[in-house]
Design a protein around this motif. Sequence first.
Motif, PDB file in Angstrom:
ATOM      1  N   VAL A  15       0.842  -1.204   0.000  1.00 39.09           N
ATOM      2  CA  VAL A  15       0.000   0.000   0.000  1.00 39.09           C
ATOM      3  C   VAL A  15       0.875   1.251   0.000  1.00 39.09           C
ATOM      4  O   VAL A  15       0.649   2.184  -0.782  1.00 39.09           O
ATOM      5  CB  VAL A  15      -0.965   0.007   1.203  1.00 39.09           C
ATOM      6  N   ALA A  16       1.908   1.265   0.839  1.00 37.44           N
ATOM      7  CA  ALA A  16       2.797   2.436   0.921  1.00 37.44           C
ATOM      8  C   ALA A  16       3.443   2.725  -0.429  1.00 37.44           C
ATOM      9  O   ALA A  16       3.510   3.879  -0.864  1.00 37.44           O
ATOM     10  CB  ALA A  16       3.866   2.210   1.993  1.00 37.44           C
ATOM     11  N   ASP A  17       3.907   1.683  -1.116  1.00 32.81           N
ATOM     12  CA  ASP A  17       4.535   1.885  -2.420  1.00 32.81           C
ATOM     13  C   ASP A  17       3.516   2.313  -3.479  1.00 32.81           C
ATOM     14  O   ASP A  17       3.803   3.182  -4.297  1.00 32.81           O
ATOM     15  CB  ASP A  17       5.268   0.627  -2.872  1.00 32.81           C
ATOM     16  N   LEU A  18       2.338   1.721  -3.472  1.00 35.35           N
ATOM     17  CA  LEU A  18       1.319   2.090  -4.459  1.00 35.35           C
ATOM     18  C   LEU A  18       0.895   3.546  -4.294  1.00 35.35           C
ATOM     19  O   LEU A  18       0.579   4.218  -5.275  1.00 35.35           O
ATOM     20  CB  LEU A  18       0.112   1.158  -4.346  1.00 35.35           C
ATOM     21  N   LEU A  19       0.910   4.036  -3.057  1.00 32.94           N
ATOM     22  CA  LEU A  19       0.550   5.438  -2.816  1.00 32.94           C
ATOM     23  C   LEU A  19       1.554   6.411  -3.432  1.00 32.94           C
ATOM     24  O   LEU A  19       1.218   7.573  -3.681  1.00 32.94           O
ATOM     25  CB  LEU A  19       0.395   5.708  -1.316  1.00 32.94           C
ATOM     26  N   LEU A  20       2.781   5.964  -3.691  1.00 33.31           N
ATOM     27  CA  LEU A  20       3.789   6.817  -4.328  1.00 33.31           C
ATOM     28  C   LEU A  20       3.525   7.022  -5.817  1.00 33.31           C
ATOM     29  O   LEU A  20       4.086   7.923  -6.433  1.00 33.31           O
ATOM     30  CB  LEU A  20       5.191   6.222  -4.158  1.00 33.31           C
ATOM     31  N   MET A  21       2.681   6.171  -6.396  1.00 33.35           N
ATOM     32  CA  MET A  21       2.380   6.295  -7.824  1.00 33.35           C
ATOM     33  C   MET A  21       1.337   7.395  -8.009  1.00 33.35           C
ATOM     34  O   MET A  21       0.307   7.400  -7.354  1.00 33.35           O
ATOM     35  CB  MET A  21       1.879   4.963  -8.370  1.00 33.35           C
ATOM     36  N   ASN A  22       1.635   8.329  -8.932  1.00 35.35           N
ATOM     37  CA  ASN A  22       0.759   9.480  -9.148  1.00 35.35           C
ATOM     38  C   ASN A  22      -0.540   9.124  -9.855  1.00 35.35           C
ATOM     39  O   ASN A  22      -1.549   9.782  -9.667  1.00 35.35           O
ATOM     40  CB  ASN A  22       1.500  10.559  -9.948  1.00 35.35           C
ATOM     41  N   SER A  23      -0.533   8.109 -10.664  1.00 37.60           N
ATOM     42  CA  SER A  23      -1.693   7.756 -11.488  1.00 37.60           C
ATOM     43  C   SER A  23      -2.726   6.973 -10.700  1.00 37.60           C
ATOM     44  O   SER A  23      -2.430   6.365  -9.673  1.00 37.60           O
ATOM     45  CB  SER A  23      -1.246   6.903 -12.667  1.00 37.60           C
ATOM     46  N   ASP A  24      -3.949   6.964 -11.214  1.00 35.52           N
ATOM     47  CA  ASP A  24      -4.966   6.010 -10.785  1.00 35.52           C
ATOM     48  C   ASP A  24      -4.845   4.826 -11.733  1.00 35.52           C
ATOM     49  O   ASP A  24      -4.464   4.996 -12.898  1.00 35.52           O
ATOM     50  CB  ASP A  24      -6.364   6.611 -10.891  1.00 35.52           C
ATOM     51  N   PHE A  25      -5.160   3.609 -11.253  1.00 36.80           N
ATOM     52  CA  PHE A  25      -4.964   2.434 -12.103  1.00 36.80           C
ATOM     53  C   PHE A  25      -5.692   1.225 -11.561  1.00 36.80           C
ATOM     54  O   PHE A  25      -6.159   1.219 -10.415  1.00 36.80           O
ATOM     55  CB  PHE A  25      -3.469   2.092 -12.221  1.00 36.80           C
ATOM     56  N   VAL A  26      -5.754   0.196 -12.408  1.00 36.49           N
ATOM     57  CA  VAL A  26      -6.167  -1.147 -12.007  1.00 36.49           C
ATOM     58  C   VAL A  26      -5.077  -2.078 -12.520  1.00 36.49           C
ATOM     59  O   VAL A  26      -4.783  -2.106 -13.720  1.00 36.49           O
ATOM     60  CB  VAL A  26      -7.538  -1.550 -12.584  1.00 36.49           C
ATOM     61  N   LEU A  27      -4.444  -2.815 -11.598  1.00 35.27           N
ATOM     62  CA  LEU A  27      -3.346  -3.719 -11.929  1.00 35.27           C
ATOM     63  C   LEU A  27      -3.760  -5.161 -11.676  1.00 35.27           C
ATOM     64  O   LEU A  27      -4.634  -5.431 -10.854  1.00 35.27           O
ATOM     65  CB  LEU A  27      -2.122  -3.401 -11.056  1.00 35.27           C
ATOM     66  N   ASP A  28      -3.096  -6.081 -12.358  1.00 35.04           N
ATOM     67  CA  ASP A  28      -3.306  -7.509 -12.150  1.00 35.04           C
ATOM     68  C   ASP A  28      -1.956  -8.110 -11.794  1.00 35.04           C
ATOM     69  O   ASP A  28      -0.949  -7.838 -12.454  1.00 35.04           O
ATOM     70  CB  ASP A  28      -3.852  -8.153 -13.431  1.00 35.04           C
ATOM     71  N   GLY A  29      -1.931  -8.891 -10.718  1.00 34.53           N
ATOM     72  CA  GLY A  29      -0.675  -9.488 -10.299  1.00 34.53           C
ATOM     73  C   GLY A  29      -0.878 -10.511  -9.200  1.00 34.53           C
ATOM     74  O   GLY A  29      -1.998 -10.960  -8.960  1.00 34.53           O
ATOM     75  N   GLU A  30       0.233 -10.866  -8.547  1.00 35.93           N
ATOM     76  CA  GLU A  30       0.194 -11.841  -7.454  1.00 35.93           C
ATOM     77  C   GLU A  30       0.938 -11.302  -6.260  1.00 35.93           C
ATOM     78  O   GLU A  30       2.020 -10.733  -6.388  1.00 35.93           O
ATOM     79  CB  GLU A  30       0.826 -13.164  -7.901  1.00 35.93           C
ATOM     80  N   VAL A  31       0.337 -11.511  -5.095  1.00 36.67           N
ATOM     81  CA  VAL A  31       0.964 -11.121  -3.837  1.00 36.67           C
ATOM     82  C   VAL A  31       1.642 -12.338  -3.232  1.00 36.67           C
ATOM     83  O   VAL A  31       1.035 -13.411  -3.105  1.00 36.67           O
ATOM     84  CB  VAL A  31      -0.076 -10.559  -2.838  1.00 36.67           C
ATOM     85  N   ILE A  32       2.916 -12.161  -2.894  1.00 35.43           N
ATOM     86  CA  ILE A  32       3.671 -13.186  -2.172  1.00 35.43           C
ATOM     87  C   ILE A  32       4.328 -12.464  -1.006  1.00 35.43           C
ATOM     88  O   ILE A  32       5.234 -11.654  -1.215  1.00 35.43           O
ATOM     89  CB  ILE A  32       4.730 -13.872  -3.058  1.00 35.43           C
ATOM     90  N   GLY A  33       3.854 -12.727   0.203  1.00 37.58           N
ATOM     91  CA  GLY A  33       4.373 -12.017   1.370  1.00 37.58           C
ATOM     92  C   GLY A  33       4.089 -10.533   1.246  1.00 37.58           C
ATOM     93  O   GLY A  33       2.946 -10.129   1.047  1.00 37.58           O
ATOM     94  N   ASP A  34       5.145  -9.706   1.323  1.00 36.21           N
ATOM     95  CA  ASP A  34       5.004  -8.256   1.202  1.00 36.21           C
ATOM     96  C   ASP A  34       5.384  -7.753  -0.180  1.00 36.21           C
ATOM     97  O   ASP A  34       5.729  -6.575  -0.349  1.00 36.21           O
ATOM     98  CB  ASP A  34       5.873  -7.546   2.258  1.00 36.21           C
ATOM     99  N   LEU A  35       5.359  -8.629  -1.175  1.00 33.07           N
ATOM    100  CA  LEU A  35       5.690  -8.238  -2.553  1.00 33.07           C
ATOM    101  C   LEU A  35       4.469  -8.385  -3.454  1.00 33.07           C
ATOM    102  O   LEU A  35       3.715  -9.357  -3.336  1.00 33.07           O
ATOM    103  CB  LEU A  35       6.818  -9.102  -3.118  1.00 33.07           C
ATOM    104  N   TYR A  36       4.294  -7.417  -4.356  1.00 33.60           N
ATOM    105  CA  TYR A  36       3.240  -7.500  -5.363  1.00 33.60           C
ATOM    106  C   TYR A  36       3.916  -7.607  -6.720  1.00 33.60           C
ATOM    107  O   TYR A  36       4.599  -6.691  -7.163  1.00 33.60           O
ATOM    108  CB  TYR A  36       2.334  -6.273  -5.295  1.00 33.60           C
ATOM    109  N   HIS A  37       3.776  -8.751  -7.370  1.00 31.96           N
ATOM    110  CA  HIS A  37       4.359  -9.023  -8.689  1.00 31.96           C
ATOM    111  C   HIS A  37       3.308  -8.652  -9.737  1.00 31.96           C
ATOM    112  O   HIS A  37       2.315  -9.358  -9.889  1.00 31.96           O
ATOM    113  CB  HIS A  37       4.750 -10.495  -8.818  1.00 31.96           C
TER     114      HIS A  37
END
Length: 179
Positions: free
Chosen positions: A49-71
């Motif tokens: 969440v902290a890292d995503l908040l640094l992104m200026n854009s609004d978006f919808v992403l698709d990925g996988e969460v493993i622990g504290d990483l979002y791929h």
Amino acid sequence: AHVMKLVEDDAWCIQEKFDGRRLLVRKTGREIVGINRKGLTVALPKPIVADLLLMNSDFVLDGEVIGDLYHIFDILGVNSADTRALPYRGRVKELIQLVYSFGYAKERAGETSTAIQLVEVVTGHEKKARFLLDLNTRNAEGAVFKRLDAPYTPGRPSSGGTALKYKFVATASCVVLAV
């Protein structure tokens, strides 16, 4: 044999298959929401969440969460633009731009570690062959082949579609009847 046809066909790219929890992530302003396969809202780890908040854009992403990483391996929308109809190669360009701007924001903040990981997209038959061998050598779960000209298709990669999963190990669900 079927896998080698995908490796040799330049219409397909290859990515590492991760064994995580598949999640869409939607960011609207300062609101960040994780969405599971059933469409339910789920909590995300704080570093993500902290890292995503640094992104200026609004978006919808698709990925996988493993622990504290979002791929992250796909982008369904950025700002008010729906990117699902774009070919995968176009969505990857949008995704790279988004992640590049994020990396620049992290650098300005003097931070090096990140909870956001862009899943590598490998093209070209020689590079794909080496990548597949490397994944197998380091005991990765497998690979996903995606057609570069395909629009976004929700769901799991399945046979005959525009995203095909290739696992190095077989898995099974079992019921223990007695011990």
